[in-house]
Scaffold this active site. Sequence first.
Site, mmCIF file in Angstrom:
data_model
loop_
_atom_site.group_PDB
_atom_site.id
_atom_site.type_symbol
_atom_site.label_atom_id
_atom_site.label_comp_id
_atom_site.label_asym_id
_atom_site.label_seq_id
_atom_site.Cartn_x
_atom_site.Cartn_y
_atom_site.Cartn_z
ATOM 1 N N HIS A 226 0.810 -1.225 0.000
ATOM 2 C CA HIS A 226 0.000 0.000 0.000
ATOM 3 C C HIS A 226 0.842 1.273 0.000
ATOM 4 O O HIS A 226 0.451 2.282 -0.557
ATOM 5 C CB HIS A 226 -1.008 -0.003 1.160
ATOM 6 C CG HIS A 226 -0.386 -0.046 2.516
ATOM 7 N ND1 HIS A 226 -0.010 -1.211 3.124
ATOM 8 C CD2 HIS A 226 -0.079 0.948 3.407
ATOM 9 C CE1 HIS A 226 0.491 -0.946 4.322
ATOM 10 N NE2 HIS A 226 0.461 0.363 4.505
ATOM 11 N N ASP A 227 2.018 1.224 0.642
ATOM 12 C CA ASP A 227 2.829 2.454 0.748
ATOM 13 C C ASP A 227 4.080 2.423 -0.115
ATOM 14 O O ASP A 227 5.040 3.162 0.170
ATOM 15 C CB ASP A 227 3.219 2.697 2.219
ATOM 16 C CG ASP A 227 2.198 3.585 2.916
ATOM 17 O OD1 ASP A 227 1.415 4.260 2.208
ATOM 18 O OD2 ASP A 227 2.181 3.603 4.158
ATOM 19 N N LYS A 230 6.000 5.472 -1.250
ATOM 20 C CA LYS A 230 6.836 6.274 -0.335
ATOM 21 C C LYS A 230 8.317 6.221 -0.707
ATOM 22 O O LYS A 230 9.095 7.029 -0.199
ATOM 23 C CB LYS A 230 6.651 5.796 1.113
ATOM 24 C CG LYS A 230 5.357 6.311 1.725
ATOM 25 C CD LYS A 230 5.287 5.946 3.187
ATOM 26 C CE LYS A 230 4.002 6.472 3.813
ATOM 27 N NZ LYS A 230 3.798 5.924 5.163
HETATM 28 FE FE LIG Z 1 -0.030 5.479 2.744
HETATM 29 FE FE LIG Z 2 1.062 1.510 6.243
#
Ligand SMILES: [Fe+2]
Ligand SMILES: [Fe+2]
Length: 371
Positions: A226-227, A230
């Site tokens: 999900h991230d 980043k």
């Molecule tokens: Fe996020």
């Molecule tokens: Fe997370």
Amino acid sequence: MQIPLINVGKGESHLRTATGTLLIIVATYNSYWLLVIMGVLLIFTGTLYYCPVCHLLGIRSKASRENFYLSFLPRYNIQPVSIFNQEGRLSFANSRYKKIIPQISSSYDFGGEIPDNLETFIGNEAQLRFSFETADAVFQIMVQGVRPIDAVVCYISDITEVVNTNREIINTQKEIVCIMGEIGETRSEETGHHVRRVAEYSRLLAIGCGLSVEEAELIHMASPMHDIGKVGIPDSILTKPGKLTAEEYEIMKTHAKMGYDTLNHSERPILKAAAIIAGEHHEKFDGRGYPNGTAGKAIHLYGRITAVADVFDALGSDRVYKKAWPLAKITALFQEERGKHFDPDLVDFLLANLEQFRDIRIRFSDTKPGG
Ligand SMILES: [Fe+2]
Ligand SMILES: [Fe+2]
């Protein structure tokens, strides 16, 4: 109409040959030529395992049909083959079957996969296939009702290697996806088993809202990423202990779109699901989320599920900018944000099944090696 080839059993064949020989010996001494003919016929039919008189009179016709059928199922077939009679008892098993699954001596031993009403199953010449697992092997069983012999024929393939290879591929995919997810999280100091817990919570939520086991498994595999976006956010923002400025927050928000763009090019279902999750896990049910401000059920279910899982875990974990919240404070927030940040149905499921979520937290605790 099938032609019976064999209607004389092994024992009877020996008996016919012995009797025939005896008749010829007796006939030679007494010159009873009729006995010689009878003797020759007995020896001949005994050797052939076939008696035309029995055939015409219909004697042992069922056995002969069965033998005819068996002539198509070589006793030394490389794959296991078996036949169960109308009562479900094993009436034939080739050598491979006896070696690999000797414990299956009745059609009911397949754990109810083959219907109890064998008469109807055979009468309809029905077919079915299922997999059957023993302690060290997996088999695909193909079952056929065969009316002419009033029996159920099982063709069995040993698929252990195929299943193991498939499991290996899936486990490798899961590992890679988890590692990729951890790369994204590690950059923002969200270490430990955060992505693994998010995966577990997401699967639980998916099952809770009625998705199939397969789809829940897909979400379980995809949610750790999900991230992943980043990786494109500067360290000065990701690891900043204090509050972000408005400008920094705007940069931080781009991780959702970046994650989506990174994963969206793949045709693989797992990466497609991961793209949706990366792109929509910060959308809010009331439309105040980012990057698109989508609201309600227009937010993909995968995004709504991961949003709950991600926040539930983040609040309960120590981060650079805060300490872990107690469970009561977390549940109060979810009640408060029900229908605002989060899908109300998912919040209801979470609050009604807190025990299961807590079990996952304990099982994948950051202080213990995870599974
Ligand atoms: Fe996020
Ligand atoms: Fe997370």
